[in-house]
Design a protein around this motif. Structure first.
Motif, PDB file in Angstrom:
ATOM      1  N   ASN A   1       2.264   0.108  -5.619  1.00  0.00           N
ATOM      2  CA  ASN A   1       1.057  -0.175  -4.850  1.00  0.00           C
ATOM      3  C   ASN A   1       0.221  -1.258  -5.524  1.00  0.00           C
TER       4      ASN A   1
ATOM      5  N   SER B   1       4.219   5.075  -5.887  1.00  0.00           N
ATOM      6  CA  SER B   1       2.911   4.409  -5.909  1.00  0.00           C
ATOM      7  C   SER B   1       2.799   3.413  -7.057  1.00  0.00           C
TER       8      SER B   1
ATOM      9  N   SER C   1       0.818  -1.215   0.000  1.00  0.00           N
ATOM     10  CA  SER C   1       0.000   0.000   0.000  1.00  0.00           C
ATOM     11  C   SER C   1       0.852   1.266   0.000  1.00  0.00           C
TER      12      SER C   1
END
Length: 224
Positions: free
Chosen positions: A187, A184, A92
């Motif tokens: 992620n 990210s 995450s």
């Protein structure tokens, strides 16, 4: 990579225990772990996890091996590896720390992080200029960019930064471009496997090093 030794873990302010694993789950308090691998390839792991009333499993893996940056070309070692194992959920959030980076001309440094599922992020390229001091830099997506000129602060957090539009050249075995400029990009992917840090001096004349190696912090999604 085979690990050796016993990993110490403690529940901060609650109780302490000793385990022989690279991970655990925080139930109460904050958990701190440290471990080691072979002397030739030192690696440690740390986990922490309760923020307020929300369980946020977060694991930090560090490789303390010196990374030498030559006057031109790929670093030694190239790449530097961190192996992640036994994490049960998808990513995450990811952040990266460079411990005691020194280079006489930061603009020469190109640095790429590649994850075990093929995603790759350009951490820094063509940032700063003359900077003859050691700095400890952490990268995450929620921070300001590295300075285009001058030195970063001696110990601070920045987002991945690139100030040139032309493609950066990372020799094999680095993955080919394009590269993401956001952490990210990792992620939702699985954290387990080999993470690789590729460091290149793209110009010449000046040299550098990352004396304390680097750390990878991975926050995983709740399994509930």
């Amino acid at each position: 990579m085979k690990t050796s030794g016993t990993i110490q873990a403690s529940y901060h302010r609650f109780r302490s225990l000793t385990i022989a694993a690279l991970f655990t789950v925080a139930v109460a308090g904050v958990i701190f772990l440290s471990g080691s691998a072979s002397a030739a390839h030192p690696q440690s792991a740390q986990a922490s996890g309760l923020q307020g009333n929300t369980l946020l499993p977060s694991y930090t893996f560090c490789r303390t091996q010196l990374i030498t940056i030559p006057w031109a070309g790929a670093s030694t070692p190239y790449p530097s590896h961190i192996t992640v194992a036994r994490l049960q959920s998808s990513i995450s959030n990811v952040s990266v720390t460079l411990n005691r980076l020194q280079h006489d001309w930061y603009d020469d440094i190109d640095m790429l992080l590649a994850g075990p599922e093929g995603q790759s992020v350009l951490l820094m390229s063509d940032t700063g200029d003359s900077c003859n001091r050691e700095t400890t830099l952490t990268f995450n997506d929620r921070s300001p960019a590295l300075p285009d000129f001058g030195c970063p602060f001696a110990s601070d957090t920045y987002r991945p930064s690139n100030y040139e539009s032309y493609p950066d050249n990372f020799p094999a075995p680095a993955p080919a471009p394009p590269y993401s400029d956001h952490l990210s990009a990792f992620n939702g992917t699985a954290p387990n496997g080999t993470w690789s840090l590729y460091v290149v001096d793209d110009y010449g004349i000046f040299t550098g090093r990352i004396s304390g190696g680097w750390c990878l912090n991975i926050m995983v999604a709740s399994s509930r």
